[in-house]
Scaffold this motif. Sequence first.
Motif, PDB file in Angstrom:
ATOM      1  N   ASP A   1     -43.925 -45.140  28.628  1.00 57.36           N
ATOM      2  CA  ASP A   1     -44.723 -44.258  27.783  1.00 57.36           C
ATOM      3  C   ASP A   1     -43.812 -43.520  26.807  1.00 57.36           C
ATOM      4  N   LYS A   2     -44.022 -43.758  25.510  1.00 57.15           N
ATOM      5  CA  LYS A   2     -43.176 -43.130  24.491  1.00 57.15           C
ATOM      6  C   LYS A   2     -43.290 -41.605  24.484  1.00 57.15           C
ATOM      7  N   LYS A   3     -44.358 -41.073  25.039  1.00 57.81           N
ATOM      8  CA  LYS A   3     -44.555 -39.621  25.068  1.00 57.81           C
ATOM      9  C   LYS A   3     -43.745 -38.955  26.186  1.00 57.81           C
ATOM     10  N   ASN A   4     -43.269 -39.739  27.141  1.00 58.19           N
ATOM     11  CA  ASN A   4     -42.512 -39.204  28.265  1.00 58.19           C
ATOM     12  C   ASN A   4     -41.126 -38.765  27.809  1.00 58.19           C
ATOM     13  N   GLU A   5     -40.673 -37.614  28.277  1.00 59.76           N
ATOM     14  CA  GLU A   5     -39.360 -37.097  27.870  1.00 59.76           C
ATOM     15  C   GLU A   5     -38.208 -38.012  28.269  1.00 59.76           C
ATOM     16  N   ASN A   6     -38.384 -38.860  29.282  1.00 53.90           N
ATOM     17  CA  ASN A   6     -37.335 -39.778  29.725  1.00 53.90           C
ATOM     18  C   ASN A   6     -37.481 -41.176  29.142  1.00 53.90           C
ATOM     19  N   TYR A   7     -38.333 -41.342  28.126  1.00 53.40           N
ATOM     20  CA  TYR A   7     -38.578 -42.654  27.532  1.00 53.40           C
ATOM     21  C   TYR A   7     -37.266 -43.272  27.028  1.00 53.40           C
ATOM     22  N   ALA A   8     -37.054 -44.533  27.389  1.00 53.80           N
ATOM     23  CA  ALA A   8     -35.859 -45.265  26.949  1.00 53.80           C
ATOM     24  C   ALA A   8     -36.276 -46.292  25.897  1.00 53.80           C
ATOM     25  N   SER A   9     -35.960 -46.012  24.650  1.00 58.93           N
ATOM     26  CA  SER A   9     -36.274 -46.927  23.555  1.00 58.93           C
ATOM     27  C   SER A   9     -35.330 -48.128  23.586  1.00 58.93           C
ATOM     28  N   GLN A  10     -35.663 -49.134  22.803  1.00 61.06           N
ATOM     29  CA  GLN A  10     -34.809 -50.307  22.687  1.00 61.06           C
ATOM     30  C   GLN A  10     -33.418 -49.894  22.194  1.00 61.06           C
ATOM     31  N   ASP A  11     -33.375 -48.979  21.219  1.00 62.10           N
ATOM     32  CA  ASP A  11     -32.088 -48.506  20.697  1.00 62.10           C
ATOM     33  C   ASP A  11     -31.272 -47.784  21.777  1.00 62.10           C
ATOM     34  N   TYR A  12     -31.942 -46.996  22.613  1.00 65.32           N
ATOM     35  CA  TYR A  12     -31.256 -46.272  23.677  1.00 65.32           C
ATOM     36  C   TYR A  12     -30.658 -47.243  24.703  1.00 65.32           C
ATOM     37  N   VAL A  13     -31.439 -48.248  25.086  1.00 67.43           N
ATOM     38  CA  VAL A  13     -30.948 -49.249  26.033  1.00 67.43           C
ATOM     39  C   VAL A  13     -29.745 -49.986  25.439  1.00 67.43           C
ATOM     40  N   TYR A  14     -29.840 -50.341  24.154  1.00 67.09           N
ATOM     41  CA  TYR A  14     -28.709 -51.003  23.484  1.00 67.09           C
ATOM     42  C   TYR A  14     -27.465 -50.114  23.515  1.00 67.09           C
ATOM     43  N   GLU A  15     -27.624 -48.828  23.190  1.00 66.59           N
ATOM     44  CA  GLU A  15     -26.479 -47.916  23.179  1.00 66.59           C
ATOM     45  C   GLU A  15     -25.828 -47.821  24.555  1.00 66.59           C
ATOM     46  N   LYS A  16     -26.639 -47.802  25.605  1.00 65.85           N
ATOM     47  CA  LYS A  16     -26.119 -47.643  26.962  1.00 65.85           C
ATOM     48  C   LYS A  16     -25.543 -48.932  27.550  1.00 65.85           C
ATOM     49  N   LEU A  17     -26.076 -50.097  27.154  1.00 61.99           N
ATOM     50  CA  LEU A  17     -25.649 -51.367  27.762  1.00 61.99           C
ATOM     51  C   LEU A  17     -25.135 -52.387  26.752  1.00 61.99           C
ATOM     52  N   GLY A  18     -25.951 -52.711  25.785  1.00 62.07           N
ATOM     53  CA  GLY A  18     -25.647 -53.815  24.878  1.00 62.07           C
ATOM     54  C   GLY A  18     -24.441 -53.609  23.999  1.00 62.07           C
ATOM     55  N   LYS A  19     -24.225 -52.381  23.557  1.00 59.39           N
ATOM     56  CA  LYS A  19     -23.125 -52.084  22.642  1.00 59.39           C
ATOM     57  C   LYS A  19     -21.771 -52.459  23.243  1.00 59.39           C
ATOM     58  N   ASP A  20     -21.543 -52.091  24.497  1.00 61.92           N
ATOM     59  CA  ASP A  20     -20.271 -52.418  25.164  1.00 61.92           C
ATOM     60  C   ASP A  20     -20.122 -53.918  25.373  1.00 61.92           C
ATOM     61  N   VAL A  21     -21.215 -54.589  25.734  1.00 62.65           N
ATOM     62  CA  VAL A  21     -21.161 -56.041  25.933  1.00 62.65           C
ATOM     63  C   VAL A  21     -20.804 -56.724  24.619  1.00 62.65           C
ATOM     64  N   LEU A  22     -21.454 -56.319  23.541  1.00 67.07           N
ATOM     65  CA  LEU A  22     -21.160 -56.898  22.228  1.00 67.07           C
ATOM     66  C   LEU A  22     -19.719 -56.635  21.818  1.00 67.07           C
ATOM     67  N   GLN A  23     -19.241 -55.419  22.016  1.00 64.33           N
ATOM     68  CA  GLN A  23     -17.856 -55.099  21.654  1.00 64.33           C
ATOM     69  C   GLN A  23     -16.866 -55.914  22.473  1.00 64.33           C
ATOM     70  N   ASN A  24     -17.123 -56.091  23.765  1.00 67.29           N
ATOM     71  CA  ASN A  24     -16.249 -56.916  24.599  1.00 67.29           C
ATOM     72  C   ASN A  24     -16.200 -58.348  24.081  1.00 67.29           C
ATOM     73  N   ALA A  25     -17.344 -58.894  23.669  1.00 66.06           N
ATOM     74  CA  ALA A  25     -17.367 -60.255  23.114  1.00 66.06           C
ATOM     75  C   ALA A  25     -16.555 -60.319  21.826  1.00 66.06           C
ATOM     76  N   ILE A  26     -16.706 -59.325  20.962  1.00 73.03           N
ATOM     77  CA  ILE A  26     -15.941 -59.276  19.704  1.00 73.03           C
ATOM     78  C   ILE A  26     -14.451 -59.178  19.988  1.00 73.03           C
ATOM     79  N   ASP A  27     -14.090 -58.453  21.054  1.00 73.51           N
ATOM     80  CA  ASP A  27     -12.680 -58.297  21.433  1.00 73.51           C
ATOM     81  C   ASP A  27     -12.109 -59.525  22.139  1.00 73.51           C
ATOM     82  N   GLY A  28     -12.939 -60.553  22.352  1.00 75.80           N
ATOM     83  CA  GLY A  28     -12.457 -61.797  22.931  1.00 75.80           C
ATOM     84  C   GLY A  28     -12.674 -61.944  24.423  1.00 75.80           C
ATOM     85  N   TYR A  29     -13.351 -61.005  25.038  1.00 78.99           N
ATOM     86  CA  TYR A  29     -13.632 -61.105  26.470  1.00 78.99           C
ATOM     87  C   TYR A  29     -14.931 -61.868  26.696  1.00 78.99           C
TER      88      TYR A  29
END
Length: 109
Positions: free
Chosen positions: A58-86
């Motif tokens: 529910d987007k109205k919930n104070e703990n709502y996790a948007s797609q961007d939030y999930v990316y910031e918490k998980l995807g960003k590090d995975v992508l950076q590791n791939a770019i770094d050659g891991y």
Amino acid sequence: MASAVKVAVRMRPLNEREKILNSKVIVTMNPETTFLQDPNNQRPPKAFHFDHSFWSMDKKNENYASQDYVYEKLGKDVLQNAIDGYNACIFAYGQTGSGKSYSMRVGMI
């Protein structure tokens, strides 16, 4: 390398079928814990601990996790590791209709 294995769970919104059937939501979350309620309220909730518990019901919930939030918490590090050659991998697991595609593709199609 920024990190090793992280385990996360994400609660997606109810789909149309679930809404039509008036399905009861028996999951609650805080940032690192997911609680499953007994639908008959006969037993206390069970707690499961993860690196991240994302509430996307529910987007109205104070703990709502948007797609961007999930990316910031998980995807960003995975992508950076791939770019770094891991080696990098995101493994989405769950039964049909549980939200794997929702987590991996919303906003990208």
